[in-house]
Design an enzyme around this catalytic site. Structure first.
Site, PDB file in Angstrom:
ATOM      1  N   CYS A   1      27.618  -3.511  40.421  1.00  0.00           N
ATOM      2  CA  CYS A   1      26.792  -3.062  39.294  1.00  0.00           C
ATOM      3  C   CYS A   1      26.981  -4.086  38.189  1.00  0.00           C
ATOM      4  O   CYS A   1      28.098  -4.276  37.711  1.00  0.00           O
ATOM      5  CB  CYS A   1      27.256  -1.672  38.865  1.00  0.00           C
ATOM      6  SG  CYS A   1      26.413  -1.075  37.378  1.00  0.00           S
TER       7      CYS A   1
ATOM      8  N   CYS B   1      23.636  -3.347  23.887  1.00  0.00           N
ATOM      9  CA  CYS B   1      22.280  -2.898  24.197  1.00  0.00           C
ATOM     10  C   CYS B   1      21.652  -2.362  22.918  1.00  0.00           C
ATOM     11  O   CYS B   1      22.338  -1.791  22.075  1.00  0.00           O
ATOM     12  CB  CYS B   1      22.339  -1.785  25.248  1.00  0.00           C
ATOM     13  SG  CYS B   1      20.716  -1.195  25.783  1.00  0.00           S
TER      14      CYS B   1
ATOM     15  N   CYS C   1      20.351   4.919  23.531  1.00  0.00           N
ATOM     16  CA  CYS C   1      20.406   6.218  24.233  1.00  0.00           C
ATOM     17  C   CYS C   1      21.649   7.009  23.788  1.00  0.00           C
ATOM     18  O   CYS C   1      22.741   6.462  23.693  1.00  0.00           O
ATOM     19  CB  CYS C   1      20.432   6.010  25.749  1.00  0.00           C
ATOM     20  SG  CYS C   1      18.955   5.175  26.358  1.00  0.00           S
TER      21      CYS C   1
END
Ligand code: SAH
Length: 349
Positions: A103, A110, A114
């Protein structure tokens, strides 16, 4: 300084041509880089003079494993890599029966915001380069001694917010002279940037697109994912249907189960209605606790799954790996930012 690791063999060929070198130098150097060479002196089939020239003009950075955690439960390995500029990113190696999956991250931090995600807490610092994405695969493989056959772009960052880099990375990692990882073995996860999903569709890649849906209605989704405010669930689903029509590839919808937020029967019904006529399946993810967030994991995943299945939706529940090492991305980087701590802690071993 020239970043050779971010260059395709064709770009390398042009580069070496300009240096007056034969075209086959490109292949030689591409193979050395993909094997994780950490100095030009190692590249023994290059003339000494050329190696000296490359040392003066080209980058050959390698990430340093600032921390490494190994899960005693299932062997999942999590790396915190420190890059040339001191930035840190994470890579997780997961062992499945069908092969090892890495991953990987695409940005330092970021900017998507969220509510449940640890990666976004400090905002975005910068984009990674294609070479820095490739290095995660190369050095995770070298350090762990495990061959990586599958990739998920589900680490830190939003892949479609670093579009050109991610596309180039895919080209590099897929290259037969390089790591040669097949597109069908790669999943790219997005929070749902619709224009970029359309752009990706036009590339007609055989990868799997995962869309982080997390809620079937605009009110809940906009609360959890600010990116939804300018787009909306309906437009996102239209884009997903278009993606399927263009590429023929089914989409995987990620749905993190959050206690009392998105896990009601009514929301299961809404989700099923939303997916009607849209080929794809739902992947329910147990929410990972993030220290800074009040959101808690749902206790009704099984009931939610049953309800979806009654509507004929295909559902999988993600197995939790590396539960003892906070293996979901973003968390180790957060901890390291707060407390530089000891390097290379290997738990349970
Ligand atoms: N930016 C991309 C990819 C990175 S996140 C995206 O949004 O899809 C990879 C997946 O992990 C996404 O589905 C994301 O929503 C999910 N995720 C993030 N934080 C999580 C948490 N605390 N628990 C469970 N899933 C989480």
């Amino acid at each position: 300084m020239t970043d050779l690791k971010s260059m395709t063999p064709e770009e390398l060929a042009a580069f070496f041509q300009e240096l007056g070198q034969p075209a086959f130098r490109a292949g030689q150097v591409f193979r050395w880089l993909n094997r994780g060479a950490s100095s030009f002196d190692e590249m023994s089939n290059l003339p000494k003079q050329l190696r000296e020239k490359l040392k003066e003009t080209c980058l050959l950075a390698r990430p340093v494993a600032a921390r490494k955690q190994v899960s005693a439960l299932d062997g999942t390995i999590k790396y915190l890599w420190r890059l040339g500029d001191g930035s840190c990113i994470e890579t997780v190696l997961m062992k499945y029966q069908h092969g090892n999956t890495a991953c990987i991250s695409c940005q330092v931090g970021c900017r998507m915001g969220c509510a449940f995600c640890a990666s976004t807490l400090g905002g975005k610092v910068r984009d990674l380069t294609p070479g820095e994405m490739l290095d995660q695969v190369i050095f995770t493989q070298l350090d762990s001694g495990e061959a990586i056959s599958n990739l998920v772009l589900m680490g830190i960052g939003e892949p479609l917010d670093n579009f050109d880099t991610v596309l180039k990375f895919l080209h590099l990692v897929n290259h037969p002279e390089g790591l040669n990882i097949g597109m069908r073995h790669i999943s790219l996860s997005t929070c749902g940037l619709t224009e970029k999903i359309d752009k990706l569709a036009r590339c007609e890649l055989q990868l799997t697109l995962s869309v982080s849906l997390h809620a079937p209605d605009d009110e809940t989704r906009s609360r959890l994912m600010p990116v939804n405010r300018g787009i909306g669930v309906e437009k996102l689903m239209e884009t997903c249907r278009r993606y399927f029509q263009t590429t023929g590839r089914r989409i995987s919808y990620e749905y993190a189960m959050i206690d009392g937020v998105n896990d009601s029967d009514r929301q299961a019904d809404q989700l099923a209605a939303l997916l009607k006529g849209t080929p794809g399946h739902v992947n329910l993810i147990p929410l990972n606790n993030v220290a800074e967030s009040p959101l808690k994991p749902s206790r009704r995943t099984a009931a939610f799954r049953r309800r979806l299945e009654e509507h004929g939706v295909t559902v999988t529940v993600r197995r939790r790996l590396g539960g003892d090492i906070d293996a979901s991305c973003g968390q180790l980087r957060r901890k390291a930012m707060a407390d530089p701590g000891p390097p290379n802690e290997e738990r349970g071993r």
